[in-house]
Design a protein around this motif. Structure first.
Motif, PDB file in Angstrom:
ATOM      1  N   ALA A 363       0.928  -1.250   0.019  1.00 17.25           N
ATOM      2  CA  ALA A 363      -0.119   0.253  -0.095  1.00 17.25           C
ATOM      3  C   ALA A 363       0.875   1.383   0.123  1.00 17.25           C
ATOM      4  N   SER A 364       1.915   1.099   0.889  1.00 17.20           N
ATOM      5  CA  SER A 364       2.910   2.375   0.660  1.00 17.20           C
ATOM      6  C   SER A 364       3.533   2.632  -0.436  1.00 17.20           C
ATOM      7  N   GLN A 365       3.984   1.414  -1.103  1.00 19.38           N
ATOM      8  CA  GLN A 365       4.673   1.718  -2.489  1.00 19.38           C
ATOM      9  C   GLN A 365       3.503   2.133  -3.571  1.00 19.38           C
ATOM     10  N   ALA A 366       2.333   1.690  -3.340  1.00 17.01           N
ATOM     11  CA  ALA A 366       1.246   2.138  -4.309  1.00 17.01           C
ATOM     12  C   ALA A 366       1.099   3.757  -4.124  1.00 17.01           C
ATOM     13  N   ASP A 367       1.085   4.171  -2.935  1.00 19.92           N
ATOM     14  CA  ASP A 367       0.963   5.744  -2.920  1.00 19.92           C
ATOM     15  C   ASP A 367       2.264   6.611  -3.406  1.00 19.92           C
ATOM     16  N   ILE A 368       3.383   6.032  -3.331  1.00 20.65           N
ATOM     17  CA  ILE A 368       4.577   6.543  -3.970  1.00 20.65           C
ATOM     18  C   ILE A 368       4.260   6.686  -5.549  1.00 20.65           C
ATOM     19  N   ILE A 369       3.913   5.645  -5.873  1.00 23.97           N
ATOM     20  CA  ILE A 369       3.677   5.517  -7.608  1.00 23.97           C
ATOM     21  C   ILE A 369       2.622   6.382  -7.753  1.00 23.97           C
ATOM     22  N   GLU A 370       1.616   6.247  -7.295  1.00 26.80           N
ATOM     23  CA  GLU A 370       0.250   7.045  -7.464  1.00 26.80           C
ATOM     24  C   GLU A 370       0.958   8.619  -7.687  1.00 26.80           C
ATOM     25  N   ASN A 371       1.893   9.145  -6.527  1.00 29.50           N
ATOM     26  CA  ASN A 371       2.010  10.516  -6.534  1.00 29.50           C
ATOM     27  C   ASN A 371       3.179  10.902  -7.901  1.00 29.50           C
TER      28      ASN A 371
END
Length: 587
Positions: A363-371
């Motif tokens: 989930a944390s890696q998905a947030d970075i990718i989304e930004n």
């Protein structure tokens, strides 16, 4: 270290819940006093333990945790000091859980369309109480539930012993929907998904196998060969390996011949129950030419050596593993399957923790990718706006041309759709007409069939009436026939009677005729014989001599006369007596 109170806590909860009629989580001491007295009697405790519960705490009611604490430290401590091996507590454990089952079974065996028999339900209750754990429910009260990993293990064993293939994916799809597996939910889950269309004996046998595996702690069961201590003879025996002993199978009834053979084997081989301790050892013996294959030895703490042989190498490996496990857990205060359950639950919790951490990391890696993607998208939008501004005028004409082409294309599509809709309506009308015609034909066929059925029914009734009339006529004819036969027999009897009377009359006439002829013949004989004297033919009494006997010639002459008369009667049937007399006189 676990105590006997912790082992029977789950089954005790069901008995406590049966006494809690209001479902408030507390039970009066008066009811718990009777239960405590029963437990003391079952454990053969000398003192009256039920008197202590009145002095325990100041309230008149006890919660389950309070009663469990009292029962563990005041009653069960008499037979369990906290370090007693489970092999010594097995009998007390079974007795107490059976008693608690009898107290709480009224609410456990009542369910819709049950498939398990009561004995199987009790065995599943024992398995459930061994593997379940107590957790607070939504209402704040304690509840005994089984974790999904234990339900998976029990269900897997049940499916395998039913002779079916275990489908883990199907189980996960069904089990994840259920939030908590209480005992009624556990039974309903097994009966609704895995016991449907299964014979009762097969289900009972599978439950027995599960009970032996989890509750009786049977690590291995099967046939081995044991070498006799007095001669090099190998005898086959049915053996069970428990975590604290190796024993022969004696809990199931056997035929008389097998029972006699088993007793003979016990006499030849020794004890049927061998106690295992941590000092016991098991060793594998390599195969040698000329010797029995698959051998291994069990050395007890008394330095007694038991030589065994398996039926094959796979079975030998299983026996060695089972004996090794039994020796290592021979002095454990916990049941072996409970230890395995704790290990499975621990592994399941660790796996759940790892999966949770992995989901958080993803989930944390998905947030970075989304930004990052949002920033790139903003740059692309700015560049697109600049290019759009530069090409806006050039695209205006192309847009108009494209709009005209789209309108023309749209018009063509609408015309095509109109034609298709018109054709579809025509086809629908044709289909509707065909369906109506088919329906009329079917209706006419149905009416024809109904008329035919009525006609057949009418003909059947006529045939029935004819048959009944024929039966009545036949019965009447039979009655007349019996009456005619009866009259015929009566006439026959009358005829026989008249014939008999006629014969009797004829015989009398013949006899009278014969007597008459004989008398006439005698008279003629007397007339032909002249008298000898002129004086009285009757001599005086002194001169009368013996009466002369009649000569045989007279009898022969009379017989000839009688024979002659019979011939004349046969020849001249119907003539009178005058003719007969005349014939005799002329002769």
């Amino acid at each position: 270290m676990a105590t006997l109170g912790q082992l029977v806590a789950n089954s005790l909860w069901f008995a406590f819940d049966a006494l809690d009629h209001q479902k408030t989580g507390v039970v009066p001491k008066s009811q718990l006093k009777v239960l405590t007295q029963n437990v003391g009697v079952l454990l053969n405790i000398d003192r009256q333990v039920e008197t202590c519960i009145a002095e325990y705490l100041s309230s008149k009611q006890l919660t389950f945790e309070q009663f469990l604490y009292f029962l563990t430290h005041e009653v069960l401590a008499e037979v369990d000091n906290g370090s007693t091996p489970y092999s010594e507590l097995k009998g007390c454990h079974d007795t107490l859980e059976h008693t608690f089952w009898l107290l709480g079974r009224s609410s456990l065996i009542q369910r819709h369309l049950p498939l398990f028999c009561e004995e199987s339900v009790y065995k599943l209750f024992r398995v459930f109480c061994l593997l379940a754990e107590r957790k607070p429910s939504r209402k704040g009260l304690l509840q005994v539930t089984m974790s999904i990993v234990e339900v998976r293990e029990v269900t897997k064993q049940l499916v395998i012993h039913l002779g079916r293939e275990w489908d883990a994916r199907d189980f996960n799809q069904l089990a994840t929907v259920i939030t908590s597996f209480t005992f009624p939910v556990f039974l309903t889950f097994l009966e609704g998904r895995y016991i449907q269309d299964t014979e009762g004996p097969a289900t009972n046998q599978a439950v027995d196998e599960i009970y032996g595996f989890f509750v009786d702690q049977i690590l291995k069961r099967g046939k081995v060969y044991q070498r006799a201590w007095w001669a090099p003879v190998w005898v086959g025996r049915e053996i069970e390996v428990l975590p604290w002993a190796m024993a022969t199978r004696s809990h199931k009834p056997m035929p008389r011949t097998k029972a006699v053979a088993a007793r003979a084997a016990d006499l030849m081989l020794g004890r049927t129950h061998v106690k295992l301790t941590p000092s016991s050892t098991v060793h594998s013996i390599p195969d040698e030419p000329g010797a029995r294959l698959c051998r291994f030895t069990l050395c007890l703490d008394s330095n007694k050596l038991i030589q065994l042989a398996a039926v094959d190498h796979r079975s030998k490996s299983e026996w060695l593993r089972a004996l090794d496990i039994a020796i290592r857990h021979s002095k454990e205060p916990l049941p072996y399957q409970l230890v395995q359950s704790i290990s499975r639950r621990s592994e399941y919790e660790e796996e759940e923790a790892r999966e949770t951490a992995e989901r958080i990391r993803r989930a944390s890696q998905a947030d970075i990718i989304e930004n990052t993607q949002a920033e790139l998208m903003a740059e692309k939008i700015a560049r697109a706006e600049a290019e759009a501004a530069a090409k806006e005028e050039a695209l205006a004409r192309q847009e108009e041309e494209r709009r005209v082409a789209e309108l023309q294309n749209l018009r063509f599509q609408l015309e095509t759709l109109l034609e298709e809709e018109t054709q579809a309506k025509r086809d629908e009308e044709i289909v509707r007409n065909l369906q109506a015609r088919v329906l009329r034909e079917e209706w006419e066929k149905r009416e024809d069939l109904e008329r035919l059925q009525e006609e057949q029914k009418r003909m059947l009734e006529e045939e029935t009436k004819k048959r009944e009339a024929f039966q009545l006529l036949q019965e009447e004819k039979d009655t007349q026939l019996r009456e005619a036969e009866k009259k015929l027999r009566q006439l026959e009897a009358d005829r026989l009677k008249l014939d008999h009377e006629l014969r009797s009359a004829r015989e009398k006439i013949v006899m009278s005729e014969r007597g008459k002829e004989l008398l006439e013949a005698r008279m003629k004989v007397k007339e032909r014989t002249p008298p000898v004297r002129t004086y009285s033919l009757r001599p005086i009494k002194k001169e009368r001599g013996p009466v002369p006997t009649r000569s045989s010639s007279f009898n022969a002459h009379a017989a000839r006369l009688f024979k002659f008369r019979s011939k004349n009667e046969d020849g001249n049937n119907g003539n009178g007596n005058g003719n007969s007399n005349g014939t005799i006189e002329s002769s």
